[in-house]
Enzyme design. Structure first.
Site, mmCIF file in Angstrom:
data_model
loop_
_atom_site.group_PDB
_atom_site.id
_atom_site.type_symbol
_atom_site.label_atom_id
_atom_site.label_comp_id
_atom_site.label_asym_id
_atom_site.label_seq_id
_atom_site.Cartn_x
_atom_site.Cartn_y
_atom_site.Cartn_z
ATOM 1 N N ARG A 28 -9.321 16.141 -6.780
ATOM 2 C CA ARG A 28 -9.576 17.047 -7.916
ATOM 3 C C ARG A 28 -11.017 17.563 -7.886
ATOM 4 O O ARG A 28 -11.319 18.633 -8.402
ATOM 5 C CB ARG A 28 -9.276 16.339 -9.244
ATOM 6 C CG ARG A 28 -9.453 17.282 -10.406
ATOM 7 C CD ARG A 28 -8.957 16.772 -11.723
ATOM 8 N NE ARG A 28 -9.212 17.817 -12.708
ATOM 9 C CZ ARG A 28 -8.754 17.836 -13.926
ATOM 10 N NH1 ARG A 28 -7.997 16.854 -14.357
ATOM 11 N NH2 ARG A 28 -9.036 18.824 -14.740
ATOM 12 N N LYS B 124 -9.030 18.353 -18.992
ATOM 13 C CA LYS B 124 -10.435 18.006 -19.271
ATOM 14 C C LYS B 124 -10.867 18.785 -20.500
ATOM 15 O O LYS B 124 -10.587 19.984 -20.616
ATOM 16 C CB LYS B 124 -11.328 18.439 -18.118
ATOM 17 C CG LYS B 124 -11.309 17.522 -16.934
ATOM 18 C CD LYS B 124 -12.424 17.983 -16.018
ATOM 19 C CE LYS B 124 -12.389 17.341 -14.670
ATOM 20 N NZ LYS B 124 -13.383 17.932 -13.771
ATOM 21 N N HIS C 205 -20.344 32.036 -17.152
ATOM 22 C CA HIS C 205 -19.835 30.964 -16.302
ATOM 23 C C HIS C 205 -19.417 31.521 -14.931
ATOM 24 O O HIS C 205 -19.771 30.966 -13.892
ATOM 25 C CB HIS C 205 -18.646 30.295 -16.993
ATOM 26 C CG HIS C 205 -18.089 29.149 -16.220
ATOM 27 N ND1 HIS C 205 -18.785 27.985 -16.012
ATOM 28 C CD2 HIS C 205 -16.903 28.996 -15.571
ATOM 29 C CE1 HIS C 205 -18.057 27.159 -15.287
ATOM 30 N NE2 HIS C 205 -16.915 27.746 -14.998
ATOM 31 N N HIS D 223 -19.481 24.887 -8.591
ATOM 32 C CA HIS D 223 -19.865 24.502 -9.953
ATOM 33 C C HIS D 223 -21.115 23.634 -10.010
ATOM 34 O O HIS D 223 -21.709 23.499 -11.082
ATOM 35 C CB HIS D 223 -18.708 23.790 -10.652
ATOM 36 C CG HIS D 223 -17.639 24.739 -11.121
ATOM 37 N ND1 HIS D 223 -16.948 25.557 -10.258
ATOM 38 C CD2 HIS D 223 -17.173 25.037 -12.366
ATOM 39 C CE1 HIS D 223 -16.089 26.291 -10.957
ATOM 40 N NE2 HIS D 223 -16.211 25.995 -12.230
ATOM 41 N N GLU E 57 -12.957 32.091 -10.846
ATOM 42 C CA GLU E 57 -12.155 30.867 -10.649
ATOM 43 C C GLU E 57 -10.963 31.130 -9.717
ATOM 44 O O GLU E 57 -10.571 30.258 -8.944
ATOM 45 C CB GLU E 57 -11.672 30.307 -11.991
ATOM 46 C CG GLU E 57 -12.798 29.937 -12.970
ATOM 47 C CD GLU E 57 -13.675 28.766 -12.531
ATOM 48 O OE1 GLU E 57 -13.316 28.048 -11.569
ATOM 49 O OE2 GLU E 57 -14.744 28.567 -13.157
ATOM 50 N N ARG F 70 -7.750 9.284 -33.652
ATOM 51 C CA ARG F 70 -7.573 8.691 -32.305
ATOM 52 C C ARG F 70 -6.566 9.446 -31.443
ATOM 53 O O ARG F 70 -5.988 8.893 -30.505
ATOM 54 C CB ARG F 70 -7.181 7.220 -32.396
ATOM 55 C CG ARG F 70 -8.232 6.384 -33.063
ATOM 56 C CD ARG F 70 -8.169 4.948 -32.609
ATOM 57 N NE ARG F 70 -9.212 4.190 -33.262
ATOM 58 C CZ ARG F 70 -9.061 3.603 -34.438
ATOM 59 N NH1 ARG F 70 -7.908 3.662 -35.059
ATOM 60 N NH2 ARG F 70 -10.058 2.936 -34.967
ATOM 61 N N ASN G 91 -14.449 21.636 -8.149
ATOM 62 C CA ASN G 91 -15.858 21.849 -8.527
ATOM 63 C C ASN G 91 -16.588 22.767 -7.555
ATOM 64 O O ASN G 91 -17.807 22.940 -7.670
ATOM 65 C CB ASN G 91 -16.599 20.499 -8.592
ATOM 66 C CG ASN G 91 -16.038 19.622 -9.689
ATOM 67 O OD1 ASN G 91 -15.697 20.112 -10.755
ATOM 68 N ND2 ASN G 91 -15.923 18.327 -9.420
ATOM 69 N N GLU H 226 -9.652 12.539 -11.480
ATOM 70 C CA GLU H 226 -10.726 12.938 -10.570
ATOM 71 C C GLU H 226 -11.344 11.796 -9.780
ATOM 72 O O GLU H 226 -12.544 11.567 -9.796
ATOM 73 C CB GLU H 226 -11.811 13.718 -11.347
ATOM 74 C CG GLU H 226 -12.664 14.565 -10.415
ATOM 75 C CD GLU H 226 -13.526 15.609 -11.112
ATOM 76 O OE1 GLU H 226 -12.971 16.422 -11.856
ATOM 77 O OE2 GLU H 226 -14.734 15.592 -10.892
ATOM 78 N N HIS I 25 -23.374 25.266 -12.479
ATOM 79 C CA HIS I 25 -23.667 24.736 -13.821
ATOM 80 C C HIS I 25 -25.169 24.668 -14.075
ATOM 81 O O HIS I 25 -25.636 24.967 -15.178
ATOM 82 C CB HIS I 25 -23.055 23.339 -13.988
ATOM 83 C CG HIS I 25 -21.614 23.393 -14.399
ATOM 84 N ND1 HIS I 25 -20.793 22.296 -14.356
ATOM 85 C CD2 HIS I 25 -20.850 24.415 -14.873
ATOM 86 C CE1 HIS I 25 -19.585 22.643 -14.780
ATOM 87 N NE2 HIS I 25 -19.599 23.912 -15.091
ATOM 88 N N LYS J 153 -3.804 25.336 -9.470
ATOM 89 C CA LYS J 153 -4.653 24.376 -10.203
ATOM 90 C C LYS J 153 -3.836 23.149 -10.610
ATOM 91 O O LYS J 153 -4.276 22.012 -10.441
ATOM 92 C CB LYS J 153 -5.264 25.040 -11.437
ATOM 93 C CG LYS J 153 -5.950 24.008 -12.336
ATOM 94 C CD LYS J 153 -7.326 24.290 -12.716
ATOM 95 C CE LYS J 153 -7.974 23.068 -13.367
ATOM 96 N NZ LYS J 153 -8.956 23.368 -14.349
HETATM 97 N N1 GLY Z 1 -9.745 21.975 -18.949
HETATM 98 C C1 GLY Z 1 -10.039 22.330 -17.637
HETATM 99 C C2 GLY Z 1 -9.741 21.282 -16.654
HETATM 100 O O1 GLY Z 1 -9.164 20.274 -16.971
HETATM 101 O O2 GLY Z 1 -10.086 21.427 -15.486
#
Ligand code: GLY
Length: 351
Positions: free
Chosen positions: A232, A134, A253, A239, A176, A112, A236, A228, A243, A218
């Site tokens: 945030r 993320k 990518h 993206h 990026e 956990r 994207n 998000e 994607h 960032k």
């Molecule tokens: N791990 C990439 C992000 O959080 O955007």
């Protein structure tokens, strides 16, 4: 040797991340207890930097996005059980975005949740993938469909890893960096426009300052909106179509995001009157990224509608009001389908 390492702290909603800039891999043994830590890396990094991993517990993954799947996470968990990892164990992802995403994901679910940190080794991981919390895995054609948001305890930057970075990975990272400039910072965009991949690679001081600027850019967006709900989403940019292209065609990518940014810039011209979008094409070319793609609009649109940014019959698309200022713009799916189709036809004509 002069120690140039600097530590900065990034405060997120309920945790802070220690960021060690311009450090060395050896410093890792000061951040964690070797006996109670497990490094996760991939075969490429392991074979290029074998001596660095001596006396560490190491799990070595097959490299590549194709392995960013639940099966790999399960295999890591099996090996953690083999190492008798417990709640006091720290996981360290040493690698690019696939390694850091998988490490963060497994660390979030093993028992956990256990402590984790990253040593990003690719430019893309340094400026993007290791920052923000993320993590997750891909499911079939859907990228990052399963995962969580959980911040690492530390990030350790050792720029010497970039010496072994393949050319294609430099362009991936710059995709990026260009994205951050487009949505957030016109002066960074100008700097990129006035330089090129070759000129920056040759200038260590400039490269270091660009990496560190992007860590801050960032982090500043994520700190304001970690989960998000709003701004945030700006990250994207490029993206959404990117994607969908990445999962359907043989693209890295960075290449997919570059094509996504060109589409988003064209859409920004149509919908918001963006000027000078040609500069975006120019800058992408200077960093050896593609700007024209022929694709099957129907197939790509079908994947695109499964994107996490879709909310019922609308897609929250990131557009540019001007270069350096991204905005979130909801677009109805039927309208978006027409734009994707028109754009795909334009690309066919342009070929
Ligand atoms: N791990 C990439 C992000 O959080 O955007």
């Amino acid at each position: 040797m002069i120690d140039s390492m600097r530590k900065i702290k990034q405060q997120f909603s309920n945790t802070s991340v220690d960021v060690y800039l311009d450090g060395t891999f050896n410093h890792l043994s000061k951040l964690v207890d070797k006996k109670n830590a497990v490094i996760i890396t991939d075969e490429n990094i392991f074979s290029l930097h074998r001596s660095k991993f001596r006396n560490w517990n190491v799990i070595t993954l097959k490299p590549g996005e194709a392995f960013k799947i639940q099966l790999t996470a399960d295999a890591i968990i099996e090996q953690l059980i083999g190492f008798e990892a417990d709640r006091s164990t720290t996981l360290i992802g040493v690698g690019g975005g696939v390694v850091t995403d998988l490490t963060g994901y497994v660390a979030s679910i093993y028992m956990r949740g256990i402590r984790f940190g990253f040593v990003p080794t690719s430019l893309l991981a340094m400026v993007d993938a290791s920052i923000g919390g993320k993590n997750g895995v891909d499911v079939g054609a859907y990228k990052n469909l399963v995962g969580s948001i959980r911040q690492p305890s530390f990030l350790l930057y050792d720029y010497s890893f970039l010496k072994t970075l393949p050319d294609i990975e430099w362009s991936n990272g710059f995709a990026e960096i260009i994205k951050h400039a487009c949505i957030l910072d016109h002066s960074s965009f100008k700097l990129l426009l006035n330089n090129s991949l070759q000129s920056i690679k040759k200038d260590k001081k400039l490269l270091t300052s660009i990496i560190e600027k992007n860590v801050l850019l960032k982090s500043s967006v994520v700190k304001k909106d970690e989960f998000e709900k709003g701004d945030r989403k700006l990250l994207n940019f490029g993206h959404t179509l990117g994607h969908a292209l990445e999962t359907q065609y043989e693209l890295t990518h960075g290449q997919a995001v570059a094509l996504g940014m060109v589409f988003a810039a064209w859409l920004s011209e149509q919908m918001l009157g963006l000027k000078k979008s040609v500069e975006i094409i120019q800058v992408l070319s200077q960093y050896k990224l593609p700007t024209i793609a022929s694709f099957d609009a129907e197939r790509v649109f079908n994947i695109l509608t499964m994107d996490k940014k879709r909310v019922s019959d609308k897609m929250n698309f990131v557009l540019l009001e001007k270069i350096g200022k991204g905005v979130i713009h909801p677009i109805k799916l039927d309208k978006l389908e027409k734009y994707v189709s028109t754009y795909s036809n334009l690309n066919k004509v342009g070929k």
